[in-house]
Design a protein around this motif. Structure first.
Motif, PDB file in Angstrom:
ATOM      1  N   GLU A  16       0.833  -1.205   0.000  1.00 37.60           N
ATOM      2  CA  GLU A  16       0.000   0.000   0.000  1.00 37.60           C
ATOM      3  C   GLU A  16       0.865   1.252   0.000  1.00 37.60           C
ATOM      4  N   ALA A  17       1.922   1.249   0.801  1.00 35.87           N
ATOM      5  CA  ALA A  17       2.823   2.399   0.847  1.00 35.87           C
ATOM      6  C   ALA A  17       3.522   2.579  -0.500  1.00 35.87           C
ATOM      7  N   MET A  18       3.952   1.473  -1.110  1.00 31.17           N
ATOM      8  CA  MET A  18       4.647   1.570  -2.393  1.00 31.17           C
ATOM      9  C   MET A  18       3.751   2.215  -3.453  1.00 31.17           C
ATOM     10  N   LEU A  19       2.457   1.927  -3.419  1.00 34.41           N
ATOM     11  CA  LEU A  19       1.524   2.524  -4.374  1.00 34.41           C
ATOM     12  C   LEU A  19       1.411   4.031  -4.189  1.00 34.41           C
ATOM     13  N   LEU A  20       1.525   4.494  -2.948  1.00 31.76           N
ATOM     14  CA  LEU A  20       1.402   5.918  -2.652  1.00 31.76           C
ATOM     15  C   LEU A  20       2.699   6.679  -2.864  1.00 31.76           C
ATOM     16  N   GLY A  21       3.825   5.966  -2.850  1.00 29.95           N
ATOM     17  CA  GLY A  21       5.096   6.576  -3.195  1.00 29.95           C
ATOM     18  C   GLY A  21       5.958   7.191  -2.119  1.00 29.95           C
ATOM     19  N   PRO A  22       5.699   6.983  -0.824  1.00 27.47           N
ATOM     20  CA  PRO A  22       6.629   7.559   0.149  1.00 27.47           C
ATOM     21  C   PRO A  22       7.916   6.742   0.223  1.00 27.47           C
ATOM     22  N   ALA A  23       8.942   7.322   0.784  1.00 27.80           N
ATOM     23  CA  ALA A  23      10.178   6.577   1.031  1.00 27.80           C
ATOM     24  C   ALA A  23       9.883   5.543   2.111  1.00 27.80           C
ATOM     25  N   ILE A  24      10.377   4.320   1.922  1.00 30.80           N
ATOM     26  CA  ILE A  24      10.052   3.229   2.828  1.00 30.80           C
ATOM     27  C   ILE A  24      11.294   2.751   3.569  1.00 30.80           C
ATOM     28  N   ILE A  25      11.111   2.516   4.857  1.00 30.19           N
ATOM     29  CA  ILE A  25      12.107   1.866   5.700  1.00 30.19           C
ATOM     30  C   ILE A  25      11.360   0.752   6.407  1.00 30.19           C
ATOM     31  N   ALA A  26      11.908  -0.453   6.352  1.00 25.83           N
ATOM     32  CA  ALA A  26      11.249  -1.580   7.003  1.00 25.83           C
ATOM     33  C   ALA A  26      12.287  -2.536   7.562  1.00 25.83           C
ATOM     34  N   SER A  27      11.853  -3.333   8.525  1.00 26.29           N
ATOM     35  CA  SER A  27      12.717  -4.382   9.062  1.00 26.29           C
ATOM     36  C   SER A  27      12.869  -5.478   8.010  1.00 26.29           C
ATOM     37  N   ASP A  28      14.076  -5.995   7.900  1.00 29.35           N
ATOM     38  CA  ASP A  28      14.356  -7.082   6.963  1.00 29.35           C
ATOM     39  C   ASP A  28      13.907  -8.385   7.605  1.00 29.35           C
TER      40      ASP A  28
END
Length: 78
Positions: A16-28
C-alpha cells in the motif's frame, strides 16, 4: 516506517505504501525483502536494531534525491 520485530509474512502495508510513493524503511524480516529491494526501492534494517533504524531515517533526511529516487522506484515496481 515498518519497524517489525516479529514475522509478518508479507505485510500488505508495504504494498500500500509503495503505491502511494513515500520513502520506505522496514525491518528485513519475513516477506519484506521480497517487496523492497534495499538500496533501490527502500531501505531494510535489521529487526530490533534501533541504531540502524535511526541511521536509515537520518540517511533519508540528508539525501532527499536518493529518497525521491527510491520512492519513484517503489511506486514503479508496485
Amino acid at each position: 516506517i515498518l519497524p517489525s520485530i516479529a514475522d509478518e509474512d508479507f505485510p500488505n502495508i508495504i504494498l500500500e505504501a509503495m503505491l502511494l510513493g513515500p520513502a520506505i524503511i522496514a525491518s528485513d524480516i519475513a516477506g519484506t525483502s521480497e517487496q523492497i529491494i534495499s538500496g533501490d526501492s527502500g531501505l531494510l534494517v535489521t529487526p530490533g536494531d534501533a541504531e540502524a533504524l535511526a541511521d536509515a531515517i537520518d540517511f533519508y533526511l540528508k539525501n532527499s534525491h536518493v529518497r525521491d529516487k527510491f520512492s519513484f522506484n517503489a511506486k514503479e515496481s508496485s
